[in-house]
Design a protein around this motif. Structure first.
Motif, PDB file in Angstrom:
ATOM      1  N   GLU A 168       0.754  -1.107   0.137  1.00  0.00           N
ATOM      2  CA  GLU A 168      -0.109  -0.057  -0.101  1.00  0.00           C
ATOM      3  C   GLU A 168       0.839   1.090  -0.175  1.00  0.00           C
ATOM      4  O   GLU A 168       0.541   2.194  -0.801  1.00  0.00           O
ATOM      5  N   GLU A 169       1.830   1.337   0.726  1.00  0.00           N
ATOM      6  CA  GLU A 169       2.832   2.579   0.715  1.00  0.00           C
ATOM      7  C   GLU A 169       3.553   2.690  -0.393  1.00  0.00           C
ATOM      8  O   GLU A 169       3.585   3.731  -0.787  1.00  0.00           O
TER       9      GLU A 169
ATOM     10  N   ILE B   8       1.033   4.095  -3.017  1.00  0.00           N
ATOM     11  CA  ILE B   8       0.802   5.540  -2.774  1.00  0.00           C
ATOM     12  C   ILE B   8       1.779   6.223  -3.094  1.00  0.00           C
ATOM     13  O   ILE B   8       1.675   7.430  -3.705  1.00  0.00           O
TER      14      ILE B   8
ATOM     15  N   ILE C 257      -2.726  12.842  -0.054  1.00  0.00           N
ATOM     16  CA  ILE C 257      -2.726  11.945   0.941  1.00  0.00           C
ATOM     17  C   ILE C 257      -4.194  11.909   1.681  1.00  0.00           C
ATOM     18  O   ILE C 257      -4.743  10.948   2.033  1.00  0.00           O
TER      19      ILE C 257
ATOM     20  N   LEU D  87      -6.867  10.172  -0.498  1.00  0.00           N
ATOM     21  CA  LEU D  87      -6.505   8.638  -0.870  1.00  0.00           C
ATOM     22  C   LEU D  87      -6.996   8.050   0.638  1.00  0.00           C
ATOM     23  O   LEU D  87      -7.211   6.656   0.429  1.00  0.00           O
ATOM     24  N   LEU D  88      -6.430   8.462   1.598  1.00  0.00           N
ATOM     25  CA  LEU D  88      -6.582   7.724   2.861  1.00  0.00           C
ATOM     26  C   LEU D  88      -7.881   8.320   4.014  1.00  0.00           C
ATOM     27  O   LEU D  88      -8.178   7.655   4.871  1.00  0.00           O
TER      28      LEU D  88
END
Length: 120
Positions: free
Chosen positions: A37-38, A41, A99, A102-103
């Motif tokens: 995931e990181e 992103i 960010i 997305l999160l």
């Protein structure tokens, strides 16, 4: 006070290091670097104009044990972004906005820092 003014870069680097260490120490299932995931992103963020190379560390707060057992938190509660282009305010704000989108994180849960020359 004079020392603080003369050493702002050192203080920012120390804050970045502390934030990264906390994310890694308290974060989820970190075993060998960034999670999938990181990495995904970071790939998306690096496509932002001016961002350059980007690395992302996500923080997952541990949930309390419930009567049904422990349920792992799958939603990140914080993020640290390190990017080559983060010294540019417009790029930094774009990274924060991306960010957050997305999160689903609040702005206070996202920190963006300038990547040192040469990166990792």
């Amino acid at each position: 006070m004079k020392w603080l003014k003369e050493n702002k870069a050192v203080l920012w680097m120390a804050a970045a290091l502390i934030a990264a260490v906390l994310c890694l120490a308290l974060g989820g299932e970190k075993s060998g670097g960034a999670s999938q995931e990181e990495r995904r992103i970071a790939q998306v963020l690096s496509a932002i104009e001016g961002a350059g190379r980007v690395e992302v560390a996500l923080y997952y707060a541990k949930e309390r044990e419930s009567t049904m057992g422990i349920s792992p938190n799958t939603q990140p509660t914080g993020a640290v972004v390190v990017a080559q282009g983060a010294e540019n305010l417009e790029v930094r704000l774009s990274l924060i906005r991306a960010i957050r989108t997305l999160l689903g994180l609040p702005e206070t849960a996202v920190d963006v820092f300038v990547m040192e020359e040469g990166g990792r």
